[in-house]
Scaffold this motif. Structure first.
Motif, PDB file in Angstrom:
ATOM      1  N   THR A  31      49.789  64.554  21.306  1.00 28.91           N
ATOM      2  CA  THR A  31      51.125  65.095  20.599  1.00 28.91           C
ATOM      3  C   THR A  31      52.530  63.526  21.162  1.00 28.91           C
ATOM      4  OG1 THR A  31      51.413  66.079  22.864  1.00 28.91           O
ATOM      5  CG2 THR A  31      50.835  67.177  21.139  1.00 28.91           C
ATOM      6  N   ASN A  32      51.964  62.572  21.321  1.00 33.90           N
ATOM      7  CA  ASN A  32      52.536  61.420  22.070  1.00 33.90           C
ATOM      8  C   ASN A  32      52.646  60.795  21.282  1.00 33.90           C
ATOM      9  OD1 ASN A  32      50.653  62.283  24.559  1.00 33.90           O
ATOM     10  ND2 ASN A  32      52.760  61.780  25.572  1.00 33.90           N
ATOM     11  N   LEU A  33      53.959  60.022  21.212  1.00 37.82           N
ATOM     12  CA  LEU A  33      54.058  58.430  20.641  1.00 37.82           C
ATOM     13  C   LEU A  33      53.214  57.728  20.731  1.00 37.82           C
ATOM     14  CD1 LEU A  33      56.206  57.102  19.082  1.00 37.82           C
ATOM     15  CD2 LEU A  33      57.520  56.680  21.315  1.00 37.82           C
ATOM     16  N   MET A  34      52.900  57.263  20.227  1.00 39.14           N
ATOM     17  CA  MET A  34      51.779  55.854  20.802  1.00 39.14           C
ATOM     18  C   MET A  34      52.512  54.420  20.367  1.00 39.14           C
ATOM     19  SD  MET A  34      49.884  57.276  22.957  1.00 39.14           S
ATOM     20  CE  MET A  34      48.278  56.007  23.336  1.00 39.14           C
ATOM     21  N   GLY A  35      51.581  53.405  21.040  1.00 41.69           N
ATOM     22  CA  GLY A  35      52.401  52.106  20.040  1.00 41.69           C
ATOM     23  C   GLY A  35      51.533  51.033  20.927  1.00 41.69           C
ATOM     24  N   TRP A  36      51.487  49.924  20.102  1.00 40.29           N
ATOM     25  CA  TRP A  36      51.556  48.791  20.432  1.00 40.29           C
ATOM     26  C   TRP A  36      52.116  47.311  20.101  1.00 40.29           C
ATOM     27  CZ3 TRP A  36      46.206  47.442  21.746  1.00 40.29           C
ATOM     28  CH2 TRP A  36      45.018  48.562  21.227  1.00 40.29           C
ATOM     29  N   PHE A  37      52.271  46.690  21.784  1.00 37.24           N
ATOM     30  CA  PHE A  37      53.100  45.325  22.079  1.00 37.24           C
ATOM     31  C   PHE A  37      52.484  44.082  21.862  1.00 37.24           C
ATOM     32  CE2 PHE A  37      57.131  47.742  23.191  1.00 37.24           C
ATOM     33  CZ  PHE A  37      56.606  49.312  23.101  1.00 37.24           C
ATOM     34  N   ARG A  38      53.016  43.268  21.931  1.00 44.86           N
ATOM     35  CA  ARG A  38      52.410  41.908  21.948  1.00 44.86           C
ATOM     36  C   ARG A  38      53.425  40.765  22.696  1.00 44.86           C
ATOM     37  NH1 ARG A  38      52.289  39.183  15.825  1.00 44.86           N
ATOM     38  NH2 ARG A  38      54.769  39.176  15.512  1.00 44.86           N
ATOM     39  N   GLN A  39      53.088  40.091  23.510  1.00 44.65           N
ATOM     40  CA  GLN A  39      53.315  39.124  24.256  1.00 44.65           C
ATOM     41  C   GLN A  39      53.156  38.047  23.997  1.00 44.65           C
ATOM     42  OE1 GLN A  39      54.160  40.064  28.532  1.00 44.65           O
ATOM     43  NE2 GLN A  39      55.920  38.468  28.867  1.00 44.65           N
ATOM     44  N   ALA A  40      53.882  37.276  23.628  1.00 45.85           N
ATOM     45  CA  ALA A  40      53.105  35.578  23.212  1.00 45.85           C
ATOM     46  C   ALA A  40      53.269  34.020  24.729  1.00 45.85           C
ATOM     47  CB  ALA A  40      53.406  35.176  22.472  1.00 45.85           C
ATOM     48  N   PRO A  41      53.041  33.448  24.509  1.00 49.57           N
ATOM     49  CA  PRO A  41      52.938  32.967  25.900  1.00 49.57           C
ATOM     50  C   PRO A  41      54.669  32.030  25.359  1.00 49.57           C
ATOM     51  CG  PRO A  41      51.184  31.894  25.126  1.00 49.57           C
ATOM     52  CD  PRO A  41      50.977  32.763  24.271  1.00 49.57           C
ATOM     53  N   GLY A  42      55.367  32.774  26.873  1.00 49.12           N
ATOM     54  CA  GLY A  42      57.433  31.933  26.797  1.00 49.12           C
ATOM     55  C   GLY A  42      57.979  33.499  26.181  1.00 49.12           C
ATOM     56  N   LYS A  43      57.412  34.138  25.622  1.00 46.84           N
ATOM     57  CA  LYS A  43      58.137  35.278  24.950  1.00 46.84           C
ATOM     58  C   LYS A  43      58.083  36.279  25.817  1.00 46.84           C
ATOM     59  CE  LYS A  43      57.508  32.619  20.582  1.00 46.84           C
ATOM     60  NZ  LYS A  43      57.409  32.824  18.784  1.00 46.84           N
ATOM     61  N   GLU A  44      58.907  37.305  25.082  1.00 51.48           N
ATOM     62  CA  GLU A  44      59.108  38.434  25.538  1.00 51.48           C
ATOM     63  C   GLU A  44      58.020  39.398  24.928  1.00 51.48           C
ATOM     64  OE1 GLU A  44      63.926  38.736  27.521  1.00 51.48           O
ATOM     65  OE2 GLU A  44      63.235  39.783  25.850  1.00 51.48           O
ATOM     66  N   ARG A  45      57.898  40.693  25.722  1.00 56.35           N
ATOM     67  CA  ARG A  45      57.247  41.476  24.949  1.00 56.35           C
ATOM     68  C   ARG A  45      57.780  42.104  24.150  1.00 56.35           C
ATOM     69  NH1 ARG A  45      53.796  45.793  28.886  1.00 56.35           N
ATOM     70  NH2 ARG A  45      55.986  45.988  29.119  1.00 56.35           N
ATOM     71  N   GLU A  46      57.120  42.584  22.538  1.00 56.62           N
ATOM     72  CA  GLU A  46      58.023  43.076  21.618  1.00 56.62           C
ATOM     73  C   GLU A  46      56.759  44.262  21.119  1.00 56.62           C
ATOM     74  OE1 GLU A  46      58.516  40.100  18.566  1.00 56.62           O
ATOM     75  OE2 GLU A  46      56.124  40.207  18.654  1.00 56.62           O
ATOM     76  N   SER A  47      57.834  44.501  20.555  1.00 56.83           N
ATOM     77  CA  SER A  47      57.247  46.721  19.299  1.00 56.83           C
ATOM     78  C   SER A  47      56.089  45.591  18.371  1.00 56.83           C
ATOM     79  CB  SER A  47      57.924  47.334  19.858  1.00 56.83           C
ATOM     80  OG  SER A  47      57.251  48.506  19.149  1.00 56.83           O
ATOM     81  N   VAL A  48      55.284  46.247  18.207  1.00 54.06           N
ATOM     82  CA  VAL A  48      55.160  45.489  16.503  1.00 54.06           C
ATOM     83  C   VAL A  48      54.338  47.063  15.920  1.00 54.06           C
ATOM     84  CG1 VAL A  48      53.901  43.417  17.434  1.00 54.06           C
ATOM     85  CG2 VAL A  48      52.193  45.295  17.669  1.00 54.06           C
ATOM     86  N   ALA A  49      54.060  48.352  16.242  1.00 57.97           N
ATOM     87  CA  ALA A  49      53.801  48.717  15.838  1.00 57.97           C
ATOM     88  C   ALA A  49      53.647  50.914  16.736  1.00 57.97           C
ATOM     89  CB  ALA A  49      52.127  49.585  15.279  1.00 57.97           C
ATOM     90  N   ALA A  50      54.790  51.335  15.600  1.00 54.20           N
ATOM     91  CA  ALA A  50      54.258  52.611  16.243  1.00 54.20           C
ATOM     92  C   ALA A  50      53.789  53.811  15.243  1.00 54.20           C
ATOM     93  CB  ALA A  50      55.508  53.265  17.190  1.00 54.20           C
ATOM     94  N   ILE A  51      53.568  55.260  16.427  1.00 63.74           N
ATOM     95  CA  ILE A  51      53.083  56.291  15.272  1.00 63.74           C
ATOM     96  C   ILE A  51      52.964  57.490  16.110  1.00 63.74           C
ATOM     97  CG2 ILE A  51      50.144  55.912  16.397  1.00 63.74           C
ATOM     98  CD1 ILE A  51      49.340  56.923  13.687  1.00 63.74           C
ATOM     99  N   ASP A  52      53.621  58.869  15.447  1.00 64.08           N
ATOM    100  CA  ASP A  52      54.021  59.814  16.465  1.00 64.08           C
ATOM    101  C   ASP A  52      53.073  60.944  16.305  1.00 64.08           C
ATOM    102  OD1 ASP A  52      56.207  60.063  14.255  1.00 64.08           O
ATOM    103  OD2 ASP A  52      54.591  60.947  13.487  1.00 64.08           O
ATOM    104  N   TRP A  53      53.299  61.503  16.238  1.00 68.24           N
ATOM    105  CA  TRP A  53      52.330  62.816  16.077  1.00 68.24           C
ATOM    106  C   TRP A  53      52.309  63.493  14.326  1.00 68.24           C
ATOM    107  CZ3 TRP A  53      57.028  64.030  17.054  1.00 68.24           C
ATOM    108  CH2 TRP A  53      58.152  64.838  16.605  1.00 68.24           C
ATOM    109  N   ARG A  54      53.368  63.345  13.862  1.00 64.38           N
ATOM    110  CA  ARG A  54      52.956  63.708  12.897  1.00 64.38           C
ATOM    111  C   ARG A  54      52.408  62.480  11.833  1.00 64.38           C
ATOM    112  NH1 ARG A  54      58.376  63.946  11.509  1.00 64.38           N
ATOM    113  NH2 ARG A  54      58.354  61.911  12.392  1.00 64.38           N
TER     114      ARG A  54
END
Length: 124
Positions: A31-54
């Motif tokens: 039932t949780n929101l789930m997601g993937w983030f990525r962080q490249a060298p020298g860059k801030e972490r960014e959200s790339v994808a999310a999926i919800d309970w539906r």
């Protein structure tokens, strides 16, 4: 408390595909929101994808059409499929768990716990 363990990273060639699993233990994430983030060298972490309970999904504009997020609630596992890899995809990829009953397009501030990450290197 849920623990998240990513795997599947490594060295890939430009144009290859890759699937990253994230195994969750400690409690169910169905039932949780789930997601993937990525962080490249020298860059801030960014959200790339999310999926919800539906199973509704949301993507960073620059990866839409190449990245696919999915979940298997029986295995308590989150996945990220990356197609047509390019050097800009090289990063450490982290999975994250967020609030329950939260829509996928609500934004990255609803995530509160991350795994330790898996590194993806792309050779040209």
């Amino acid at each position: 408390q849920v623990q998240l363990v990513e795997s599947g990273g490594g060295l890939v060639q430009t144009g290859d595909s890759l699937r990253l699993p994230c195994a969750a233990t400690g409690r169910s994430i169905d039932t949780n929101l789930m997601g993937w983030f990525r962080q490249a060298p020298g860059k801030e972490r960014e959200s790339v994808a999310a999926i919800d309970w539906r199973d509704n999904t949301s993507y960073l504009d620059s990866v839409t059409g190449r990245f696919t997020i999915s979940r298997d609630n029986f295995k308590n596992t989150l996945y990220l499929k990356i197609n047509s890899q390019n050097p800009e995809d090289a990063a450490v990829y982290y999975c994250a768990v967020g609030a329950k009953w939260t829509p996928a397009d609500f934004g990255s501030s609803y995530f509160d716990s991350w795994g330790k990450g898996t590194k993806v290197t792309v050779s040209s």
